[in-house]
Each structure stands twice: as structure tokens, then as C-alpha cells.
Design a protein around this motif. Structure first.
Motif, PDB file in Angstrom:
ATOM      1  N   SER A 501       0.832  -1.202   0.000  1.00 46.98           N
ATOM      2  CA  SER A 501       0.000   0.000   0.000  1.00 46.98           C
ATOM      3  C   SER A 501       0.871   1.258   0.000  1.00 46.98           C
ATOM      4  O   SER A 501       0.600   2.221  -0.720  1.00 46.98           O
ATOM      5  N   THR A 531      -4.765  -2.167  -4.689  1.00 47.21           N
ATOM      6  CA  THR A 531      -6.041  -1.667  -5.216  1.00 47.21           C
ATOM      7  C   THR A 531      -6.264  -2.015  -6.682  1.00 47.21           C
ATOM      8  O   THR A 531      -7.252  -1.598  -7.270  1.00 47.21           O
ATOM      9  N   ASP A 533      -7.265  -4.110  -9.861  1.00 47.48           N
ATOM     10  CA  ASP A 533      -8.176  -5.198 -10.195  1.00 47.48           C
ATOM     11  C   ASP A 533      -7.676  -6.024 -11.368  1.00 47.48           C
ATOM     12  O   ASP A 533      -8.329  -6.985 -11.770  1.00 47.48           O
ATOM     13  N   SER A 696      -9.789   5.852 -12.126  1.00 52.83           N
ATOM     14  CA  SER A 696      -9.589   4.721 -11.235  1.00 52.83           C
ATOM     15  C   SER A 696      -8.841   3.628 -11.964  1.00 52.83           C
ATOM     16  O   SER A 696      -8.936   3.461 -13.156  1.00 52.83           O
TER      17      SER A 696
END
Length: 761
Positions: A501, A531, A533, A696
Motif C-alpha cells: 500500500s 487496489t 483489479d 480509477s
């Protein structure tokens, strides 16, 4: 305390007013979007943001009312009531009663002694019991005033202590409610924002497709006979490779001598001064000083850009790699003549450099210019704070050895130990003996010895660090503990997930020292970020986020992910769509990233899920420069990857810089003199890459999923600045082999660090 609370209250109310105004603006945008038949999702989003902003402002307004009622009001009551005049009025009755008591006591004592003397006795003292009855009134009054004073003191202590803290406790509860209510509002809004990002991406793709079709139609219409004349466009002449520079009038030739007004660089003011200038056919501009007996300043036009000044038709700028020269001609025609000569002379120098490069693999002029830039960067690196001493032992003995994968400078003794560690740990090159490409100096430009040691020696006691007189064994033990075991770095993360992170945050924030911190804590640089995907690594993210200011992060990741033999596969690690970092470079037109990745062993033949190589991706997207670079990587011709093209932001320390020695003010053509303060000369970056939409990561990954046409995020807007295509609209380049074109293209991009290009129609 009162002043602080009052400031908080006033700033909070101002914040509330601004948020209310902001919500009204958002409502107006949403209403306009609804009435003008735009996308309904966009209108709804504006209105939703307006509602949330209004709710948050209402919560803040309530909090400011609470701080006024709970804290400010009791505080003002205490200051204006109980504490008003506390130093005088409160204690005055007590002091008066004490003085009356002492005066009465002294009077009675004196009378008793006088009576004894008249009786023929001598008394040395008078007991309290003898005068107790006479002092009864004064004693009780004094005790009463003492009680009154102590009661008031006790009340003040209570209000200044317990009661004030109780008010603060109440305010703390009000703050807790504020944050809890705000969190509930944001949590409710968060799911909507996640869905909105996906909707916006679809709308953006639709609009970009419309713009692409309109652009194609415009190009088709412009190509119609007679349209250029009607629109005021004239066909371009094939006058040579100019990097989209203004085309010069060939009739004026390659040389010119005359006088120009040049804006000086005085310490106190900047004024126009008359200077004799001479453009030489060899590719140089000579600028004479006020005293023309001094040797003139020589500016290499091959590394410059000539730009018009929109506000004044008589002015033009000559932008070199380390400063900007501001000139003013006699009139508009004189300005055009000077600019044409400068452009023609530059093109001639480019042709000669091109021919020399073709025959010799890089002409003398090219090598001289490259050496000039490299030496300027090296001098800047050596002047950085703490870089005058060895990073490991603080020695100043031959501190000219650079660890290129960490960007730190070490002495000659420690450099030998670095070499013993192996290139998978540390790569050592000499700043004076080796020929360093600019890509090898990139990390050193941003790291500094002090910044590196703040991380890698965070827990080291100063007494345990080697000194210039330490033995080689002591140095070896320390350097191995520092670089291999990372023994002295601070441990800030408790587990691997927290490390990853932090790695993601370091890349997002473009913070090289934060990235070094997680590296020192042993993070797996090739691991998937939390984070993501679609299996993105930090290198994938760094490439996408690179906008011309974070190339050193890509370099750090590329070098320190590919050093160890066990990590070789990290450079070719693919996300769920099969895209390596090189695929993303080709897709987003990241030419400088391609150079860094290719120099560090990225595989240019890797296929993604759509069975496309980075070369095929670049071809599909029309990114010709990326295509040429990847072709050279496939042919293992890595000489083109040694130098990168960025804005180095070097200090203006070039010995050839012409700082004015004449403070005589020359009036401009309008008879006006306006001395200016000398400020930092801002110069544009060499070129700006296509902006990457900040979205995103899930939407980024979705857009890069496999497909027959490698569909991804929409292309950048047409007005975005892009690197010029080496062969576009250029008769000269069309007559040469592509290898020579690429050589000259990289050569010019490398040294013209100030260029600010616009897209060719």
C-alpha cells in the motif's frame, strides 16, 4: 486561547460560506446540463455533488455554532467577569485588612512599652495574649477578607481548570458527531462515485469518438482544392527537418550581422540593451558585449528553439538548454529576417550533423553538444547538498563515483566495495572517467546523498558510521549491511500488505524517497498493488502516471527490479490483460519510458492477451516514435537509449551565458522604459507527452483488456502536445533511411530541452 478559538470560528464560517457558494455553482452547472440536453449522467452528477457539498457545509456550520456556544461564550465570560482586574481589585480588600491589622498591632505594642517605661520597667516584647482582646475586631476582619480572597481564587481555579475542560469535552463530543455524520454522508456518496467513474469513462469514449470523426472530416475538407487559400493556409514547403519550427525564408540566406535589442539579466533590473549580433553559417549566433573588444558569447543554434512573441511583432525569443534570450528587432520585417536566418542556419547545422552522424555514428558537433549537456548535469549533481562527500564514509577523497541505480555519489575506496557487491546490488560508474548517458544521471539529479541516507541510515548511530580513515574491512561490513541487508533503515510497516500500500502511495505521490523507504523495508517491487483489479505492478502504475516529472521513479523501479537474477521476470511481468510495462509505454506514447525500460532489459517481443507485441500496439495507435524505438530494441541497438529528453532544470551556470555588463537603459521603440525585477527565467519543457486521464485503476485496466484492436482509453485530445513525428511533412527525412532519421530525431530532442511543440494540423 480566545484568539485561537476566534480565528477557528471565523475561518470555519468563511469555509461554510465558500462551500455554500460552491454548491450553488454546482447546481447551476447541473441545471445547465439538463436544459441543454447534455448527458443526463453528467447533470445528475453535478446535482449530486451539490447536495453532498451542501450537507457537509451544514455540518460544518453546526460545528462552528458549537465552538462559539460551548467554548467561546464561557471563555469570554471568564475574561470579562471573574478575571477582569484580578491583579488589583480581587486582592485589594485583603491587603487593606492586613495593613490595618499590622498597624493596630504596632500601635498597641508601642503603648504597652511606654506604660512599662513610665513605671520604671523595661519590656523587650509584648505577648499576643495581652493584646488579644484589643485586636479582636481587626483580627476577625482580616480573617474574613482572607476567606473572601481564597474563595474567589478557588472559583477562578475551577473555571480556568475543571469547568473549561468540561466545555472542551463537550466540544470534543460535538466534533465527534461532526466527523461521524460527515463519514456517513461520504460513505453513502462513495458507492455513487465508484459507479460514476465508469459512466464518465463511457461518456468520454463517446465524445472522443465524435471528435475523432470531426477531425477526420476537417482534414478531408482542408485537402480539397482551393480550401487552403480561402482559409488562409499555405502548403508547407519541404525545407528540411525542423521539429515543427517556423519555416525560414530561404532568400535571406544563412548569415546576418546587425544590431538587436537584448533584454539584460542584471541583478537589480532587466532592461533593453543594444547588442551587435552575428549569425554564422557554421550554426552559431555570436552576441557581442557592450565592450566589443571582449570575446562574444557563442550560442549553438543546434540546441536552440526560435519562438515568436505573440504580444509584440518586433520581438522573438531564442531558447537554449539553460536560458532564454529575449531580442527585439527594428520592426516586423527586420524581425522576420532575423528569425528566418536563425532558422535557416539551424537547419544547415542540422543537415551537417545528420551527414556526420550517418558517416561517423555521431559527428563532432553532436558529440561536443552532448558532452556539454552531460557535463552541465554532472556539475549540477556534484553541487547538490551533501554530494561533495562520500555517501558511505563522508570522505572527500575523489568523490566522483556514481551508483547509478541509487543516484548517490561515493569515494574511490567505497566504490571498490560497491563493485564487489555485484551489479545486482550496486552499479558503479565514474563521473569523470566513464562516458555517462543522461539516462544514467537521472536518479542522481533527484536523490542526493543526504536524502538517501535519511532513509537508509535512519537508525544508524553516527559513531558507528565509517570515517575516511576506516579500514577496507570496516567499510565492507558497513556497506554490505547498508545496501544488502538494509540493516539501518527504519521499519514503518507491519506486514506485506501495508508495504505494498505504501509502495502504491509512493508512486501516486511521485515521491522518490518514499519509494526508497519501502524498497529499504524489503517490498517486492514486482508484486501486484493492493487496489489493482487487473494485476498491475508499481512499474505499470508509474508508467501510466508519468507526465514528464516522475521519470526518475520509472528509472528507479526499472533498475532495481531488473538487477537481481531472480527478479529478471519482473521486467516482463504482465497484468491480467497480458500487458507489460512496455505495452503501456507503446499505448500511451511514453517514449522516454521506453528508453529506460529497454536499457534495463524489457522484452519487446512479449505478446499480450490480444496477441499483440508492443510494436504492434504502437503501430495501431500511430505512435511512430515509439515504433522506431521498439524496432531498435528488437535489433538490440541500445545506443539510442542512453540519453533521455526531459527538462533538467539546471541552474544557469554556463560560462557562455551573456550576463549584461552595461546598465545603460535603452528606450524601446515607444519611448518607454520599464525596468523590471530580475526573476527566474522560466523555460518550457522540451515537449509534453499526451496527458493520461486520471481515473480509477479498475477503469484503466478494463480499457486495456484484450481485443482485436487493442481498445484502451480514448486517445488524448487533439490539442495536447505530442512529440513530433520524425518523418511528417519533411522532404529531407523522406530521402533518408529510417535509422538516420531516428538518430537525428533523438539527437535534437535530447538537447533542445526548452522546446514547446504544438501538434501539426
Amino acid at each position: 486561547m480566545k484568539k485561537a478559538i476566534k480565528s477557528i470560528h471565523n475561518s470555519g464560517n468563511s469555509h461554510v460560506d465558500n462551500e455554500v457558494y460552491f454548491s450553488r455553482v454546482l447546481e447551476k452547472l447541473g441545471s445547465n446540463a439538463l436544459t441543454k440536453d447534455q448527458e443526463p449522467d453528467i447533470a445528475a452528477a453535478f446535482l449530486k455533488f451539490a447536495v453532498v457539498t451542501k450537507e457537509l457545509s451544514a455540518l460544518m456550520k453546526t460545528l462552528m455554532q458549537n465552538i462559539n456556544n460551548i467554548v467561546m461564550f464561557p471563555l469570554e465570560s471568564l475574561l470579562k467577569g471573574d478575571l477582569k482586574g484580578v491583579k488589583g481589585d480581587l486582592k485589594r480588600p485583603f491587603d487593606k485588612a492586613w495593613k490595618d491589622y499590622e498597624a493596630k498591632y504596632a500601635k498597641i505594642e508601642k503603648e504597652k512599652k511606654q506604660q512599662a517605661k513610665e513605671a520604671g520597667l523595661i519590656r523587650s516584647e509584648v505577648t499576643s495574649a495581652e493584646i488579644a482582646d484589643d485586636m479582636e475586631k481587626e483580627r476577625r476582619l482580616f480573617q474574613l477578607q482572607m476567606c473572601e480572597y481564597l474563595i474567589k481564587v478557588n472559583e477562578i481555579k475551577t473555571k480556568k481548570g475543571i469547568e473549561l475542560l468540561q466545555h472542551l469535552v463537550e466540544y470534543y463530543h460535538a466534533q465527534t458527531n461532526y466527523f461521524q455524520d460527515g463519514l456517513k454522508t461520504i460513505e453513502h456518496f462513495g458507492s455513487y462515485v465508484a459507479d460514476l467513474s465508469v459512466k464518465l469513462q463511457k461518456v468520454r469514449q463517446k465524445q472522443d469518438e465524435e471528435r475523432r470523426r470531426l477531425t477526420e472530416l476537417r482534414t478531408l475538407l482542408r485537402s480539397s482544392p482551393g480550401i487552403e487559400k480561402e482559409m488562409g493556409h499555405t502548403p508547407e514547403r519541404g525545407a528540411g527537418y525542423s521539429l515543427h519550427q517556423p519555416q525560414g525564408d530561404k532568400a535571406v540566406g544563412l548569415t546576418r550581422t546587425g544590431h538587436l535589442l537584448k533584454k539584460s539579466e542584471g541583478k537589480m533590473r532587466r532592461v533593453w540593451q543594444k547588442r551587435r549580433c552575428c549569425v554564422q553559417a557554421e550554426g552559431f549566433l555570436e552576441i557581442c558585449h557592450a565592450d566589443e573588444t571582449k570575446p562574444p558569447t557563442r550560442v549553438n543554434l543546434l540546441t536552440c528553439q526560435i519562438k515568436m512573441v505573440p504580444d509584440d511583432k518586433r520581438c522573438f525569443d531564442l531558447i537554449s538548454y539553460n536560458r532564454t534570450y529575449h531580442f527585439q528587432a527594428e520592426d516586423e520585417n527586420d524581425q522576420k529576417a532575423w528569425m528566418s536566418v536563425l532558422v535557416n542556419c539551424k537547419e544547415g547545422a542540422l543537415l551537417r550533423a545528420f551527414d556526420d552522424g550517418g558517416r561517423l555514428g555521431g559527428g563532432v558537433g553532436a558529440n561536443a553538444s552532448l558532452l556539454e549537456l552531460q557535463q552541465a548535469i554532472i556539475r549540477h549533481v556534484q553541487r547538490l547538498p551533501s554530494n561533495d562527500r562520500c555517501c558511505d564514509c563522508n570522505s572527500q577523497n575523489d568523490t566522483t563515483w556514481l551508483c547509478i541505480n541509487f543516484g548517490v555519489v561515493v569515494c574511490i575506496e567505497c566504490s571498490g566495495i560497491h563493485r564487489d557487491l555485484g551489479v545486482h546490488i550496486s552499479r558503479i560508474q565514474s563521473l569523470t572517467l566513464d562516458h555517462l548517458g543522461t539516462s544514467q544521471l537521472l536518479l542522481a539529479r533527484h536523490m542526493t546523498n543526504q536524502g538517501f541516507n535519511d532513509v537508509m541510515e535512519a537508525t544508524l548511530h553516527a559513531a558507528n558510521k565509517p570515517t575516511p580513515s576506516s579500514t577496507m574491512e570496516e567499510r565492507y561490513d558497513f556497506i554490505r549491511a547498508k545496501y544488502v541487508e538494509k540493516k539501518f533503515a527504519l521499519r514503518t510497516c507491519s506486514d506485506e500488505h501495508e508495504l505494498l500500500s505504501d509502495l502504491e502511495h509512493a508512486v501516486n505521490n511521485k515521491n522518490i524517497h518514499h519509494l526508497l523507504q519501502v524498497f529499504a523495508e524489503g517490498v517486492d517491487l514486482g508484486a501486484t498493488i493492493p487496489t489493482s483489479d487487473c494485476g498491475e505492478t508499481a512499474l505499470h502504475l508509474a508508467v501510466v502516471r508519468e507526465m514528464g516529472t516522475s521519470l526518475h521513479l520509472v528509472d528507479f523501479l526499472a533498475q532495481n527490479m531488473s538487477t537481481a537474477a531472480i527478479d529478471r521476470q519482473t521486467m516482463v511481468k504482465q497484468d491480467s490483460g497480458g500487458n507489460s510495462a512496455l505495452h503501456l509505454c507503446a499505448y500511451h506514447d511514453k517514449t522516454e519510458c521506453i528508453k529506460l525500460l529497454s536499457r534495463n532489459g524489457a522484452d519487446p517481443a512479449l505478446h499480450n492477451a490480444a496477441d499483440k507485441t508492443p510494436l504492434e500496439v504502437a503501430q495501431d495507435r500511430g505512435h511512430r516514435t515509439c515504433e522506431e524505438l521498439i524496432r531498435h530494441a528488437l535489433q538490440r541497438q541500445k545506443t539510442l537509449f542512453e540519453n533521455i529528453n526531459i527538462d533538467w532544470n539546471l541552474s544557469h551556470d554556463d560560462g557562455s551565458t551573456d550576463f549584461s555588463d552595461d546598465e545603460t537603459i535603452i528606450e524601446d521603440r515607444n519611448g518607454c522604459v520599464t525596468p523590471e525585477r530580475k526573476g527566474a527565467i522560466s523555460r518550457p519543457a522540451s515537449y509534453a507527452e499526451s496527458p493520461v486521464n486520471m481515473r480509477s485503476r479498475s477503469s484503466t485496466c478494463d480499457s486495456l483488456k484484450s481485443g482485436s484492436s487493442f481498445r484502451g482509453p480514448p486517445p488524448p485530445p487533439l490539442h495536447a502536445k505530442k512529440p513530433p513525428h520524425p518523418q511528417q511533412g519533411n522532404q529531407f527525412c523522406c530521402n533518408r533511411a529510417s535509422i538516420f532519421i531516428l538518430q537525428i530525431y533523438n539527437f535534437i530532442l535530447l538537447y533542445s530541452l526548452n522546446f514547446s511543440f504544438s501538434v501539426h494540423p
